[in-house]
Design a protein around this motif. Structure first.
Motif, PDB file in Angstrom:
ATOM      1  N   SER A  81       0.422  -1.006   0.262  1.00  0.00           N
ATOM      2  CA  SER A  81       0.067   0.123   0.259  1.00  0.00           C
ATOM      3  C   SER A  81       0.540   2.062  -0.208  1.00  0.00           C
ATOM      4  CB  SER A  81      -0.513   0.082   1.288  1.00  0.00           C
ATOM      5  OG  SER A  81      -0.191   0.560   2.362  1.00  0.00           O
ATOM      6  N   GLY A  82       0.406   2.125  -0.444  1.00  0.00           N
ATOM      7  CA  GLY A  82       1.218   3.595  -0.150  1.00  0.00           C
ATOM      8  C   GLY A  82       1.905   4.411   1.341  1.00  0.00           C
ATOM      9  N   GLN A  83       0.586   3.263   2.148  1.00  0.00           N
ATOM     10  CA  GLN A  83       1.039   4.008   3.697  1.00  0.00           C
ATOM     11  C   GLN A  83       2.418   2.826   3.814  1.00  0.00           C
ATOM     12  OE1 GLN A  83       0.457   5.765   6.005  1.00  0.00           O
ATOM     13  NE2 GLN A  83       0.678   4.785   7.697  1.00  0.00           N
ATOM     14  N   TYR A 107       0.442  12.647   5.158  1.00  0.00           N
ATOM     15  CA  TYR A 107      -0.662  11.974   4.998  1.00  0.00           C
ATOM     16  C   TYR A 107      -1.402  11.227   6.281  1.00  0.00           C
ATOM     17  CZ  TYR A 107      -2.806   6.880   3.567  1.00  0.00           C
ATOM     18  OH  TYR A 107      -3.828   6.036   3.672  1.00  0.00           O
ATOM     19  N   THR A 182       3.512  11.363  -4.405  1.00  0.00           N
ATOM     20  CA  THR A 182       1.651  10.326  -4.441  1.00  0.00           C
ATOM     21  C   THR A 182       0.983  10.993  -5.950  1.00  0.00           C
ATOM     22  OG1 THR A 182       1.515   8.914  -2.498  1.00  0.00           O
ATOM     23  CG2 THR A 182      -0.149   9.296  -4.060  1.00  0.00           C
ATOM     24  N   ALA A 202       2.201   6.217  -3.626  1.00  0.00           N
ATOM     25  CA  ALA A 202       0.854   5.226  -4.016  1.00  0.00           C
ATOM     26  C   ALA A 202       0.153   5.357  -5.009  1.00  0.00           C
ATOM     27  CB  ALA A 202       0.070   5.860  -2.349  1.00  0.00           C
ATOM     28  N   SER A 204      -1.148   3.130  -5.826  1.00  0.00           N
ATOM     29  CA  SER A 204      -2.962   3.020  -5.528  1.00  0.00           C
ATOM     30  C   SER A 204      -3.629   4.247  -6.402  1.00  0.00           C
ATOM     31  CB  SER A 204      -3.957   3.194  -3.836  1.00  0.00           C
ATOM     32  OG  SER A 204      -2.870   2.323  -3.245  1.00  0.00           O
ATOM     33  N   LEU A 214      -4.642  -1.353  -4.618  1.00  0.00           N
ATOM     34  CA  LEU A 214      -4.358  -1.059  -3.642  1.00  0.00           C
ATOM     35  C   LEU A 214      -1.703  -2.005  -3.453  1.00  0.00           C
ATOM     36  CD1 LEU A 214      -6.578  -1.139  -0.589  1.00  0.00           C
ATOM     37  CD2 LEU A 214      -5.639  -0.071  -1.599  1.00  0.00           C
ATOM     38  N   MET A 215      -1.395  -0.326  -3.699  1.00  0.00           N
ATOM     39  CA  MET A 215      -0.033  -1.050  -4.032  1.00  0.00           C
ATOM     40  C   MET A 215       1.146   0.089  -3.362  1.00  0.00           C
ATOM     41  SD  MET A 215       2.133  -2.596  -6.749  1.00  0.00           S
ATOM     42  CE  MET A 215       0.447  -3.975  -7.118  1.00  0.00           C
TER      43      MET A 215
HETATM   44  C1  PLP Z   1      -3.519   7.425  -0.814  1.00  0.00           C
HETATM   45  C2  PLP Z   1      -2.381   7.932   0.178  1.00  0.00           C
HETATM   46  C3  PLP Z   1      -1.560   6.990   1.198  1.00  0.00           C
HETATM   47  C4  PLP Z   1      -1.946   5.958   1.056  1.00  0.00           C
HETATM   48  O1  PLP Z   1      -2.117   4.951  -0.160  1.00  0.00           O
HETATM   49  P1  PLP Z   1      -2.879   3.177   0.138  1.00  0.00           P
HETATM   50  O2  PLP Z   1      -2.378   2.421  -1.207  1.00  0.00           O
HETATM   51  O3  PLP Z   1      -4.038   4.330   0.106  1.00  0.00           O
HETATM   52  O4  PLP Z   1      -2.321   2.884   1.781  1.00  0.00           O
HETATM   53  C5  PLP Z   1      -0.085   7.955   1.147  1.00  0.00           C
HETATM   54  N1  PLP Z   1       0.426   9.056   0.574  1.00  0.00           N
HETATM   55  C6  PLP Z   1      -0.284   9.660   0.164  1.00  0.00           C
HETATM   56  C7  PLP Z   1      -0.422  11.370  -0.672  1.00  0.00           C
HETATM   57  C8  PLP Z   1      -2.004   9.766  -0.825  1.00  0.00           C
HETATM   58  O5  PLP Z   1      -2.602  10.303  -1.194  1.00  0.00           O
END
Ligand code: PLP
Length: 393
Positions: A81-83, A107, A182, A202, A204, A214-215
């Motif tokens: 995930s992006g997180q 975030y 992102t 992210a 995603s 989700l990645m």
């Molecule tokens: C959405 C987002 C994330 C997290 O991404 P996920 O895949 O939903 O965990 C992290 N940073 C930013 C800036 C985002 O917009």
């Protein structure tokens, strides 16, 4: 070979003369070795080699290599995930007693991770004003090991002076820097080219591009840092499904045109929204009123389709009702897909290093691929409904 074995063991077929444009999806847990010796020596294959499906298949490697090329790096790791693209960096770098700096606009789950996971384990963090630039020097402590950035900031769109912050980290020595890229994707901004050590995405959002994936990814120039990231993932036991990597590879093919379209439509909408009576401010980088507008002009090659509108405070009272007029925009979190999204965001309570003085709610808009006239009809109706209390109707 008897039938039960025939059921299990796939015949080898020729790949000779076959070439497809799409990348095949190679799924695997087990990876086979030619002989007992190569199995015994598998750890010498290193983090680029194939040893176990969790650590990647040719599908994963193709996505890694494509992102590495776009980011201008040496290696990329793919995370679920992006997180996770944020937390894996923090976990790989920070030890008890260390200190990390994060922007007030990070975030929100990034701050949650610092407060609820790192702090109880003895890692300190300080939240800084995203527009601090070289002034970050005053917040650096002897135990600071990482300065995290996110440019622009989530929802409130502050563009950070990344080169100025990197300069401080390099002058101080022993401090690594990372940037959540992102919003821009490597098409609009390349953190590694500005000396940032970790560029996180992210996937995603714009890379996946269809709101069904989700990645995340982390790209680096330093192969030693890549090894630390890979080691961290192996110890925790996380990897990414090759099926999902296949979706990301497909999304990537159209990302350029999707983003260019979203930029054109969002920029036009931002200019029109400025004029409307319910609107206090439009936070879009093409407007001089956007915090960090000059930095955006200097460092970025365009805008994506995500921007925000700060409402005048009286409009707050009718938001829930006003959203009822929407026909084309959908209401939902995440962004960067084909479907246009709009959500009301309350951010005041999140701020600790900067004052957010606006009382009006923020609407975050992500422009997708629908007909721009349908989208504008929605926004016109929405902002007309929001204007009623502002105009005293
Ligand atoms: C959405 C987002 C994330 C997290 O991404 P996920 O895949 O939903 O965990 C992290 N940073 C930013 C800036 C985002 O917009």
């Amino acid at each position: 070979m008897r039938d039960l074995s025939r059921c299990v063991i796939h015949p080898a077929v020729s790949h000779e003369g076959f070439a497809s444009i799409g990348v095949p999806t190679y799924r695997a847990s087990t990876i086979l070795f030619d002989d007992a010796k190569s199995y015994t020596n598998r750890k010498y294959r290193g983090p680029d080699g194939y040893t176990y499906g969790l650590h990647g298949t040719p599908t994963t490697r193709t996505l890694e290599a494509q992102l590495t090329a776009l980011e201008g790096g040496e290696r990329t790791v793919i995370v679920p995930s992006g997180q996770a693209a944020i937390t894996i960096v923090f976990l790989a770098i920070l030890l008890p007693g260390d200190h990390v700096l994060i922007p007030d606009t990070a975030y929100p789950p990034c701050r949650g991770f610092c407060e609820n996971y790192l702090k109880p384990r003895g890692v300190e963090y300080t939240v800084y004003d995203p527009l601090i630039g070289a002034g970050i020097d005053a917040l650096v402590k002897p135990n600071t090991k990482l300065i995290w950035m996110e440019s622009p900031g989530s929802t409130t769109m502050e563009f950070q002076d990344v080169p100025a912050i990197v300069k401080v980290a390099k002058e101080r020595g022993g401090i690594l820097t990372g940037c959540d890229n992102t919003w821009a994707t490597p098409l609009l901004f390349k953190p590694l080219a500005h000396g940032v050590d970790f560029s996180s995405e992210a996937l995603s959002k714009y890379v996946g591009g269809h709101s069904d994936l989700l990645m995340g990814s982390i790209s680096v120039k330093d192969v030693a840092l890549f090894r630390r990231l890979k080691d961290t993932m192996r110890m925790i036991g996380i990897g990414v499904s090759p099926d999902d990597c296949g979706l990301a590879l497909r999304g990537l093919e159209t990302m350029g045109v999707r983003m260019r379209h979203a930029d054109a439509v969002a920029t036009a909408f931002a200019r029109r929204l400025v004029e409307l009576p319910a609107v206090e401010r439009v936070l879009h980088p093409s407007l001089p009123t956007c915090p960090g507008h000059e930095v955006w002009k200097r460092d970025f090659t365009g805008a994506s389709g995500v921007f925000s509108v700060v409402l005048k405070a009286p409009a707050n009272a009718v938001i829930e009702e006003a959203f009822g007029v929407l026909k084309t925009f959908a209401i939902g979190a995440s962004w960067g897909g084909t479907r246009s999204l709009i959500v009301p965001m309350a951010i005041k309570a999140d701020r600790v290093a900067t004052d957010w003085t606006d009382e009006g709610v923020i609407l975050r808009i992500s422009v997708g691929m629908e007909d721009p006239d349908d989208l504008w009809a929605d926004l016109a109706a929405l902002f007309a409904a929001l204007a009623v209390p502002v105009l005293g109707g």
